[in-house]
Design a protein around this motif. Structure first.
Motif, PDB file in Angstrom:
ATOM      1  N   PHE A  38      20.419  25.890  -7.581  1.00  9.16           N
ATOM      2  CA  PHE A  38      19.387  26.926  -7.409  1.00  9.16           C
ATOM      3  C   PHE A  38      18.583  27.093  -8.694  1.00  9.16           C
ATOM      4  N   ASN A  39      17.278  27.041  -8.568  1.00 12.48           N
ATOM      5  CA  ASN A  39      16.376  27.176  -9.723  1.00 12.48           C
ATOM      6  C   ASN A  39      15.586  28.481  -9.607  1.00 12.48           C
ATOM      7  N   LEU A  40      15.274  29.061 -10.759  1.00 14.68           N
ATOM      8  CA  LEU A  40      14.509  30.305 -10.771  1.00 14.68           C
ATOM      9  C   LEU A  40      13.653  30.351 -12.032  1.00 14.68           C
ATOM     10  N   ALA A  41      12.349  30.615 -11.885  1.00  9.03           N
ATOM     11  CA  ALA A  41      11.471  30.675 -13.058  1.00  9.03           C
ATOM     12  C   ALA A  41      10.251  31.546 -12.750  1.00  9.03           C
ATOM     13  N   PRO A  42       9.710  32.219 -13.798  1.00  8.98           N
ATOM     14  CA  PRO A  42       8.531  33.062 -13.593  1.00  8.98           C
ATOM     15  C   PRO A  42       7.217  32.310 -13.815  1.00  8.98           C
ATOM     16  N   PHE A  43       6.193  32.679 -13.024  1.00 12.54           N
ATOM     17  CA  PHE A  43       4.860  32.078 -13.154  1.00 12.54           C
ATOM     18  C   PHE A  43       3.819  33.186 -12.994  1.00 12.54           C
ATOM     19  N   SER A  44       2.964  33.326 -14.013  1.00 11.45           N
ATOM     20  CA  SER A  44       1.980  34.416 -13.940  1.00 11.45           C
ATOM     21  C   SER A  44       0.571  33.926 -13.621  1.00 11.45           C
ATOM     22  N   CYS A  45       0.389  32.620 -13.455  1.00  9.85           N
ATOM     23  CA  CYS A  45      -0.874  32.144 -12.874  1.00  9.85           C
ATOM     24  C   CYS A  45      -0.657  32.261 -11.371  1.00  9.85           C
ATOM     25  N   VAL A  60       1.690  25.770 -11.560  1.00  6.10           N
ATOM     26  CA  VAL A  60       2.739  25.334 -12.479  1.00  6.10           C
ATOM     27  C   VAL A  60       2.157  24.270 -13.394  1.00  6.10           C
ATOM     28  N   GLY A  61       2.173  24.517 -14.692  1.00  6.72           N
ATOM     29  CA  GLY A  61       1.708  23.510 -15.642  1.00  6.72           C
ATOM     30  C   GLY A  61       2.803  22.497 -15.910  1.00  6.72           C
ATOM     31  N   SER A  62       2.459  21.445 -16.679  1.00  8.38           N
ATOM     32  CA  SER A  62       3.486  20.465 -17.078  1.00  8.38           C
ATOM     33  C   SER A  62       4.044  20.876 -18.434  1.00  8.38           C
ATOM     34  N   LYS A  68       7.216  17.122 -15.345  1.00  4.12           N
ATOM     35  CA  LYS A  68       7.022  18.219 -14.388  1.00  4.12           C
ATOM     36  C   LYS A  68       8.153  19.237 -14.517  1.00  4.12           C
ATOM     37  N   LYS A  69       7.830  20.501 -14.298  1.00  2.00           N
ATOM     38  CA  LYS A  69       8.852  21.547 -14.340  1.00  2.00           C
ATOM     39  C   LYS A  69       9.706  21.472 -13.074  1.00  2.00           C
ATOM     40  N   ASP A  70      10.929  21.973 -13.170  1.00  2.00           N
ATOM     41  CA  ASP A  70      11.860  21.890 -12.032  1.00  2.00           C
ATOM     42  C   ASP A  70      11.299  22.579 -10.791  1.00  2.00           C
ATOM     43  N   THR A  71      10.618  23.687 -10.996  1.00  2.00           N
ATOM     44  CA  THR A  71      10.077  24.427  -9.845  1.00  2.00           C
ATOM     45  C   THR A  71       9.177  23.539  -8.990  1.00  2.00           C
ATOM     46  N   ILE A  72       8.246  22.862  -9.607  1.00  2.40           N
ATOM     47  CA  ILE A  72       7.311  22.051  -8.813  1.00  2.40           C
ATOM     48  C   ILE A  72       8.006  20.807  -8.255  1.00  2.40           C
ATOM     49  N   THR A  97      15.242  33.607 -17.438  1.00  5.04           N
ATOM     50  CA  THR A  97      15.006  32.480 -16.520  1.00  5.04           C
ATOM     51  C   THR A  97      13.783  31.646 -16.892  1.00  5.04           C
ATOM     52  N   SER A  98      13.015  32.094 -17.912  1.00  7.50           N
ATOM     53  CA  SER A  98      11.846  31.305 -18.333  1.00  7.50           C
ATOM     54  C   SER A  98      12.230  30.233 -19.358  1.00  7.50           C
ATOM     55  N   ALA A  99      13.504  30.227 -19.796  1.00  6.82           N
ATOM     56  CA  ALA A  99      13.946  29.192 -20.751  1.00  6.82           C
ATOM     57  C   ALA A  99      14.068  27.853 -20.026  1.00  6.82           C
TER      58      ALA A  99
HETATM   59  C1  LIG Z   1       6.104  35.916 -17.674  1.00  8.88           C
HETATM   60  C2  LIG Z   1       6.010  34.425 -17.709  1.00  8.88           C
HETATM   61  C3  LIG Z   1       4.989  33.793 -17.020  1.00  8.88           C
HETATM   62  C4  LIG Z   1       4.894  32.405 -17.004  1.00  8.88           C
HETATM   63  N1  LIG Z   1       3.872  31.833 -16.308  1.00  8.88           N
HETATM   64  C5  LIG Z   1       3.777  30.488 -16.235  1.00  8.88           C
HETATM   65  C6  LIG Z   1       2.729  29.879 -15.494  1.00  8.88           C
HETATM   66  O1  LIG Z   1       1.877  30.542 -14.897  1.00  8.88           O
HETATM   67  N2  LIG Z   1       2.700  28.525 -15.450  1.00  8.88           N
HETATM   68  C7  LIG Z   1       3.643  27.754 -16.055  1.00  8.88           C
HETATM   69  O2  LIG Z   1       3.602  26.533 -15.949  1.00  8.88           O
HETATM   70  N3  LIG Z   1       4.640  28.300 -16.773  1.00  8.88           N
HETATM   71  C8  LIG Z   1       4.742  29.649 -16.874  1.00  8.88           C
HETATM   72  N4  LIG Z   1       5.768  30.217 -17.584  1.00  8.88           N
HETATM   73  C9  LIG Z   1       6.783  29.359 -18.193  1.00  8.88           C
HETATM   74  C10 LIG Z   1       7.855  28.910 -17.175  1.00  8.88           C
HETATM   75  O3  LIG Z   1       8.521  30.028 -16.635  1.00  8.88           O
HETATM   76  C11 LIG Z   1       8.866  27.995 -17.893  1.00  8.88           C
HETATM   77  O4  LIG Z   1       8.216  26.799 -18.278  1.00  8.88           O
HETATM   78  C12 LIG Z   1      10.110  27.688 -17.098  1.00  8.88           C
HETATM   79  O5  LIG Z   1      11.084  27.118 -17.951  1.00  8.88           O
HETATM   80  C13 LIG Z   1       9.884  26.711 -15.967  1.00  8.88           C
HETATM   81  O6  LIG Z   1      11.137  26.525 -15.373  1.00  8.88           O
HETATM   82  P1  LIG Z   1      11.504  25.345 -14.397  1.00  8.88           P
HETATM   83  O7  LIG Z   1      11.474  24.051 -15.193  1.00  8.88           O
HETATM   84  O8  LIG Z   1      12.861  25.728 -13.936  1.00  8.88           O
HETATM   85  O9  LIG Z   1      10.490  25.333 -13.309  1.00  8.88           O
HETATM   86  C14 LIG Z   1       5.844  31.614 -17.683  1.00  8.88           C
HETATM   87  C15 LIG Z   1       6.860  32.243 -18.425  1.00  8.88           C
HETATM   88  C16 LIG Z   1       6.931  33.637 -18.443  1.00  8.88           C
HETATM   89  C17 LIG Z   1       7.997  34.309 -19.241  1.00  8.88           C
END
Ligand SMILES: Cc1cc2nc3c(=O)[nH]c(=O)nc-3n(C[C@H](O)[C@H](O)[C@H](O)COP(=O)(O)O)c2cc1C
Length: 203
Positions: A38-45, A60-62, A68-72, A97-99
């Motif tokens: 299970f993966n969990l991450a925040p995205f504010s775009c 989700v950016g790279s 690529k990030k795990d989420t995408i 969870t943003s680490a």
């Molecule tokens: C509040 C917050 C907002 C974020 N928004 C974005 C975002 O919009 N796009 C993005 O690529 N990463 C964003 N990040 C960073 C991702 O959460 C971070 O890269 C995360 O490790 C990705 O996890 P994953 O590899 O499990 O998908 C944000 C981090 C925080 C704390």
């Protein structure tokens, strides 16, 4: 001062746009990978694309090395995800969870959160979050070179709203106390409690 996108590197662009587009709601996105992790991450775009039909979008950016990030990766694989809302009390857990943990490590465990089964999708929901949105991908649009950003458009399949925030009389959600992301030097957030009312003109 005038700035064109071509004048900005990754960091400048990010600073500029995240200072201008504020406050940004936070999509706390839960997914599952090919091994059931299970993966969990925040995205504010993140934003509401349409309310009828219910469609949400987030991007989700790279990573800087192009990975690529795990989420995408998980969303491309499963075409499903859950968006969980982030309340003031859940802020610290969301931050953990943003680490960038290794793929085989679940952010649920790291942040002490409880994954619960969703009704329709295989992605888990965050038990502690008072509103969860089960979604299925409509489309993923990629842009940017060499660093790819993926815009995910998702169709809402089911909303889960904790009873204590549901006002039966008005049929509305009340008192969620969510947080949102700001720009600025450092990691700034705001609370959504500072509100005022402005009635639309009737012509
Ligand atoms: C509040 C917050 C907002 C974020 N928004 C974005 C975002 O919009 N796009 C993005 O690529 N990463 C964003 N990040 C960073 C991702 O959460 C971070 O890269 C995360 O490790 C990705 O996890 P994953 O590899 O499990 O998908 C944000 C981090 C925080 C704390």
């Amino acid at each position: 001062m005038k700035i064109d996108p071509g004048d900005s590197n990754l960091q400048d662009s990010s600073h500029l746009m995240t200072d201008i587009v504020v406050p940004r709601p936070i999509a706390w996105v839960s997914t599952v990978d090919e091994n059931g992790v299970f993966n969990l991450a925040p995205f504010s775009c993140y934003g509401l694309v349409s309310s009828f039909p219910m469609v949400i979008g987030f991007s989700v950016g790279s990573y800087r090395d192009g990975k690529k990030k795990d989420t995408i990766r998980n969303i491309e694989l499963t075409k499903e995800f859950v968006i969980n809302v982030v309340t003031e009390t859940l802020g610290p857990a969301m931050n953990i969870t943003s680490a960038s943990f290794p793929r085989e490590v679940s952010e649920f465990t790291k942040a002490g959160l409880t994954p619960v089964k969703a009704d329709i999708v295989n992605a888990p929901m965050v038990l502690e979050s008072p509103v969860k949105i089960e979604c299925r991908v409509i489309q993923i649009i990629e842009f940017g070179k060499p660093l790819v950003t993926s815009l995910v458009l998702g169709s809402v399949l089911r909303l889960h709203i904790a009873d204590e925030y549901w006002n039966k009389k008005s049929g509305r959600i009340e008192g969620l106390r969510l947080i949102a992301r700001l720009g600025g030097d450092g990691d700034w957030y705001c609370r959504t409690g500072d509100t005022f009312q402005m009635k639309r003109p009737i012509i």
